[in-house]
Design a protein around this motif. Structure first.
Motif, short mmCIF file in Angstrom:
data_model
loop_
_atom_site.label_atom_id
_atom_site.label_comp_id
_atom_site.label_asym_id
_atom_site.label_seq_id
_atom_site.Cartn_x
_atom_site.Cartn_y
_atom_site.Cartn_z
N VAL C 6 -2.63 -17.49 22.88
CA VAL C 6 -3.92 -18.16 22.95
C VAL C 6 -3.73 -19.49 23.67
N ASP C 45 -12.28 -13.64 18.72
CA ASP C 45 -11.27 -13.77 17.67
C ASP C 45 -11.74 -13.06 16.41
N ALA C 49 -7.29 -16.70 14.78
CA ALA C 49 -6.17 -17.17 15.60
C ALA C 49 -6.43 -18.59 16.12
N TYR C 57 -4.03 -8.10 21.44
CA TYR C 57 -5.44 -7.93 21.74
C TYR C 57 -5.70 -6.54 22.33
N ILE C 78 -9.12 -10.16 19.80
CA ILE C 78 -7.82 -10.47 19.17
C ILE C 78 -7.83 -9.81 17.81
#
Lengths: 95, 95, 95, 95, 95
Positions: C6, C45, C49, C57, C78
């Protein structure tokens, strides 16, 4: 869909049960001039294609829209054997 | 589908609940000559594959058409362990 | 699925109503050796996260198979925070 | 969707029955400056396009959302013939 | 989803009837540093985006999950206008 040439076969005895009965073929992608395009897929044969033949194949969810692949984990299917194709008025390939 | 070799494993404890019970494997893509193709996926194992084995994997929505992945957020599944494959009449790989 | 880190966040106030409530994260793809792979996605998300975390992902229609994304216009989600991954018996990453 | 130019035709007599009646066209991808983009698809014609015309085509499951392709194994469809397109306030193409 | 900048417009009068009423925009992909990424799509506008704006777009079947695109042959949709994005704690873009 993309043009490809059947290059070979894959055999797998330990597999997801829904794959039972499939003929699995290695298909090398062709470009529009009948040259290898660099990529390949392992596709389920829906039309009785043989090694060396030029075929049309579909990928993704569309590959599950034939009788042998419906609702099964197939992401590439040979859906036609190509007779001829033309580009710019010129015949590039004749079976 | 594509040919790949199982290269490793991924462990994730904090995850979407629908992933519970999956074995996650790192699969490196192979080309038709059994060389690494450059790409990889993290795939759900549907057939009991182990590290080092050559497998067939499906991607996209087709990866959700197995018993362990149906209606779950899976975009890559190992669906078969490869016994052999041939290209141009020559055996490229034998388990 | 793919491994990614990320890298950041995206804020958008004018948007399709079905996106309401999503946290949108910029995820840079990682290769199997934990190096940047060149690509990225903006993913929803589904697991809480944060920036800097290594995640798994999913893309395509499979990204709509989580509680927060079902039947919504999401093509990347994700779905897990990675604890560890191994390649060739060697631990490449440990959280 | 992508912009493309119809470059030619494909003929296939031995095929999946659900393909019956389709006109199959070779479409070369164009970039935003009307130059060839390198890729191609074989697409089903849903709008009566001819060789040389600039078209818009869709790929993947979206290609099955037209009358001629619904529930059939089609992963690329020509859905419009382009009249004009502009980039940066400049007309790049006019039919 | 990916970040992109609206670069222009496409006009097509002869088209699949289900496309009626769509605004078609040329969107150039951006990388995470707000530089052109090389690719583009022609996307349906679901949020009233204009030329020059930075947007978020979805592709594939997810592009059919908005009100204006549901059950239509759309494989790319602009679903949000981006206000800001940050990478590594640094603001890369502010509208």
């Amino acid at each position: 869909m993309l043009l490809g040439r059947v290059a070979g076969t894959v055999v797998a005895s330990r597999k997801e049960p829904l794959m039972e009965g499939w003929k699995l073929l290695v298909v090398r992608q062709l470009d529009t001039e009948n040259h290898p395009g660099g990529g390949y897929v392992v596709a389920v044969d829906a039309v009785g294609a043989g090694v060396g033949e030029v075929v049309l194949y579909a990928t993704g969810s569309s590959a599950r829209q034939t009788e042998v692949t419906r609702d099964r984990p197939c992401d590439a299917v040979i859906m036609a054997i190509v007779d001829t194709w033309e580009v710019g008025g010129r015949e590039v390939y004749h079976k």
